[in-house]
Design a protein around this motif. Structure first.
Motif, PDB file in Angstrom:
ATOM      1  N   VAL A  69       0.813  -1.216   0.000  1.00  0.00           N
ATOM      2  CA  VAL A  69       0.000   0.000   0.000  1.00  0.00           C
ATOM      3  C   VAL A  69       0.844   1.264   0.000  1.00  0.00           C
ATOM      4  CG1 VAL A  69      -1.656   1.318   1.365  1.00  0.00           C
ATOM      5  CG2 VAL A  69      -1.988  -1.134   1.052  1.00  0.00           C
ATOM      6  N   ARG A  97       1.333  -3.215   4.505  1.00  0.00           N
ATOM      7  CA  ARG A  97      -0.039  -3.637   4.196  1.00  0.00           C
ATOM      8  C   ARG A  97      -0.134  -3.986   2.713  1.00  0.00           C
ATOM      9  NH1 ARG A  97      -0.582   0.072   8.359  1.00  0.00           N
ATOM     10  NH2 ARG A  97      -1.767  -0.786  10.126  1.00  0.00           N
ATOM     11  N   ALA A 110      -7.127  -4.758   3.423  1.00  0.00           N
ATOM     12  CA  ALA A 110      -5.673  -4.860   3.275  1.00  0.00           C
ATOM     13  C   ALA A 110      -5.116  -5.761   4.366  1.00  0.00           C
ATOM     14  CB  ALA A 110      -5.039  -3.471   3.362  1.00  0.00           C
ATOM     15  N   VAL A 133      -2.449  -5.380  -0.666  1.00  0.00           N
ATOM     16  CA  VAL A 133      -3.766  -5.451  -1.303  1.00  0.00           C
ATOM     17  C   VAL A 133      -3.622  -6.195  -2.629  1.00  0.00           C
ATOM     18  CG1 VAL A 133      -4.689  -3.376  -0.212  1.00  0.00           C
ATOM     19  CG2 VAL A 133      -3.376  -3.164  -2.335  1.00  0.00           C
TER      20      VAL A 133
END
Length: 730
Positions: free
Chosen positions: A487, A564, A553, A566
């Motif tokens: 992220v 994090r 996430a 995704v």
């Protein structure tokens, strides 16, 4: 009013809306979830379409039990909305026995709250009828054409499918209930039963008791809980949860008014406060085991070992698989499984698979299937007339299950409660109660479905086994490269049984996931990332498919920092960019060692139906153009990556490039994590026809001969279509 004048219509509307805004807002939200276009509505309609077992005989195998549960859940939700709307308008329906006791405004607001879910459900049933007939699958159609077709269908064949009857029932039942409620018969029944202690206790406590029982069950999510969620379906789960949300929020509003306390505001602010001070993260990526040392081979080392198993001069096959939710997972798994079942000779030459999002889930399931059922034989016949093999049937069965409902079950029950309380500390490496994470519902559903499809113990399943392999265990081909997006940096992180650290010499945007736990090394040292916690194959694949709303996430704590992750499709939804880096690295290593790289063939699995995007003719409000640009740019990157791959093929840097792709041929192929039987059957049929076209004839070669073959023409047409405009839609 201080002037003594009568209130205007607008003032009355404003006054009643200010009193009953909360249940009315929830009714509008649910109406939109049920009936409007978009991912949520598509999932609702796909869930309803899955009630049909046989598309050609829709009445024969219809899931009437699930329909009954759905209607009951909608009734509970709508009744809760109606009751609390009346309460917030200073009327307790338990003590009101005549319609004349309510004002016109009270009746109007109660009617909105009561009928909105039913009308939304009716529209969803109608839309499921269209989806079953395939009218919505053509990209050049619009709502007016669908409406005309539906009207004609209802006139000619009003009972062609059960959905027409269900839509009519969804409109008729609430009217009949209201008529019965205000009838003398209800007053008589209320006088006889309504004052019983048991009846009042059921009225007051049945809903919260069911909610907390389901919360406890879905918290630990045993196999029976997964089956219950699937049999119930996403719509009843959402309805029951929203009914509790409505009742709890309305009670707090009512309590606050009576006691002069901001009870609702304090409860609503609690999740925001918990998040603001960094105590809200319960979405840590699930670990299989503690820190372990596993020395993984580099790409060139793995290739040399792969060549020793065959002939060094034999071509190798590299596969890239696009993201696209459940349709991508199903299509990818079916393509690879059919390849392995019908042509194990070529399947053995697959050295590596670079996959993203849903494609990563499908590729991981295929890779695990090779442990459950190793490749056998040397045949090769990919003709469309060949029936599906055992592996193809098993993986198709795995992805034909409902994987959305277990996620919804986690989100709407245990995670909903967790939202109001601290979940972890800012520097935590794990959540206080990790079982509340809705992503866990998705992973457990996939693991249970794989084990069930292959009739093995889930604890011994390769799909829920280690992503990186155990110490001293050599990883076998095909090697998975699972792409994720980090992220904060926007970089690609790849989880793989291969050590990819040395690729960063030329591709500094590409990171090896296991290097998060390795200290920075001197440039003179050979980069190696041998230590990390152990993660499941299913977990890494599902992490690559963490798309918003459905999956949050995933967090990892390493080197005193929190990372994090995704969906890998945020950076590149094709898997091709990583594949290009692999090809370049293998060729450079061969030149450096004075040898020759083996001929490389690429198979690209495109799971996104092609639509040429044209400029929007009108201006869109709410600054949605910016969002559209972000999503369109994401898809444009796919086009750029595929163009690079096509150019490499045209320059003969790779010996073959073959595409298999999905098209929406009168069957909607949704995103999300649930597929109707109709959509699943369409994907399986397309997989057979696409592979037959990509590898025609008996014993097809890996590398191409001349440029006049049918396969060459298909590749050229695919590349030409890509040049016309962006792939896919936002």
């Amino acid at each position: 009013m201080s002037s003594g004048r009568p209130s205007t219509v607008y003032e009355n509307l404003q006054s009643h809306a200010g009193l009953a805004w909360y249940p009315i807002s929830i009714s509008v939200i649910m109406f939109c979830l049920f009936s409007t276009f978009g991912l949520a509505a598509g999932q609702v309609q796909e869930a309803l379409s899955n009630y049909v077992g046989d598309r050609t005989h829709p009445w024969a195998e219809f899931a009437w039990g699930r329909v009954a549960i759905t209607f009951l859940a909608i009734f509970v939700f709508a009744s809760t909305l109606r009751y609390w709307t009346a309460r917030l308008l200073d009327q307790d329906l338990r003590n009101v026995h005549t319609l004349s006791a309510l004002t016109v405004w009270q009746r109007a607001f109660m009617g909105i709250a009561w009928y909105a879910p039913w009308i939304g459900a009716a529209l969803s049933f109608v839309d499921a009828e269209l989806a079953l007939s395939g009218a919505q699958a053509e990209p050049d159609r619009n709502f007016a054409q669908d409406l005309v077709d539906l009207s004609a269908s209802l006139v000619q064949h009003p009972l062609q499918t059960p959905f027409t009857l269900l839509a009519a029932a969804a409109l008729a039942l609430p009217v009949l209930f209201v008529a019965a409620w205000w009838s003398p018969l209800y007053r008589l029944a209320h006088g006889l039963v309504g004052r019983w202690t048991v009846a009042r206790a059921i009225h007051d406590w049945a809903l919260p008791a069911i909610f907390f029982a389901l919360t406890a069950l879905f918290l630990f999510m045993p196999a029976p809980a997964i089956r219950l969620a699937r049999e119930t379906g996403p719509i009843p789960l959402i309805c029951v949860s929203f009914a509790v949300i409505t009742a709890a929020g309305s009670y707090l509003i009512d309590f606050g008014r009576r006691h002069g306390l901001p009870a609702f505001a304090l409860a609503a602010l609690a999740p925001m406060v918990v998040g603001a001070i960094g105590l809200d993260d319960n979405h840590f990526i699930r670990q299989r085991g503690p820190m372990q040392t596993v020395e993984r081979p580099s790409l060139p080392e793995a290739l040399r070992r792969f060549e020793t198993a065959g002939r060094a001069s034999d071509p190798i096959i590299l596969v890239s698989s696009e993201g696209g939710g459940i349709r991508s997972a199903h299509f990818t798994a079916t393509i690879l499984a059919r390849f392995a079942d019908q042509c194990p000779r070529l399947a053995r030459r697959i050295f590596l698979i670079s996959a993203v999002s849903g494609g990563a889930v499908g590729a991981a399931a295929y890779r695990a299937s090779l442990e459950a059922a190793p490749l056998a034989g040397d045949a090769c016949d990919l003709s469309i007339t060949r029936p599906a093999g055992a592996r193809e049937k098993a993986l198709a069965g795995m992805f034909s299950r409902d994987h959305l409902s277990p996620v919804i079950a986690k989100e709407m029950f245990p995670e909903l409660i967790q939202t109001f309380f601290p979940a972890s500390l800012p520097n935590s490496a794990a959540a206080f109660l990790p079982q509340t994470d809705r992503q866990l519902g998705f992973e457990l559903s996939l693991e249970q479905a794989f084990a069930s499809s292959f009739h093995i113990d889930p604890a011994r399943s390769a799909f829920s086994g280690s992503m990186f392999g155990g110490p001293g265990r050599e990883p076998a081909a095909p090697h998975l490269l699972i792409n994720m997006t980090e992220v904060s940096s926007g970089s690609v992180f790849v989880a793989s049984p291969l050590d990819l650290a040395d690729l960063r010499e030329r591709y500094n945007w590409l990171h090896d996931f296991r290097c998060l736990w390795s200290a920075p090394q001197e440039k003179t040292e050979a980069p190696r990332c041998n230590q990390s916690p152990d993660y499941r194959l299913s977990t890494m694949a599902a992490t690559s498919a963490r798309f918003p709303l459905i999956s949050p996430a995933g967090s990892v704590r390493a080197q005193n920092a929190t990372f994090r992750f995704v969906d890998g499709g945020y950076f590149d939804n094709s898997g091709v960019e990583t594949l290009l880096g692999v090809i370049d690295h293998l060729r450079r290593d061969a030149r450096a060692s004075g040898g020759a790289a083996p001929p490389i063939a690429v198979l690209h699995i495109d799971s996104n139906p092609y639509r040429q995007r044209l400029p929007v003719k009108w201006r869109l409000d709410f600054d949605i153009h910016e969002l559209q640009a972000v999503l369109a740019t994401r898809e444009e990157r796919v086009r750029i990556s595929l163009s690079k791959l096509t150019n490499m093929y045209q320059d003969r840097s790779i010996c073959s490039l073959r595409f298999v792709e999905v098209s929406e041929d009168r069957v909607p192929l949704r995103l999300g994590w649930i597929l109707s039987h109709t959509a699943a059957n369409a994907l399986e049929a397309q997989a057979a026809s696409q592979l037959a076209a990509a590898f025609p004839g008996e014993r097809p070669p890996i590398c191409d001969g001349d440029g006049s073959s049918e396969m060459h023409e298909a590749t050229d047409r695919y590349a030409e279509r890509l040049a016309l405009g962006p792939v896919g839609g936002p």
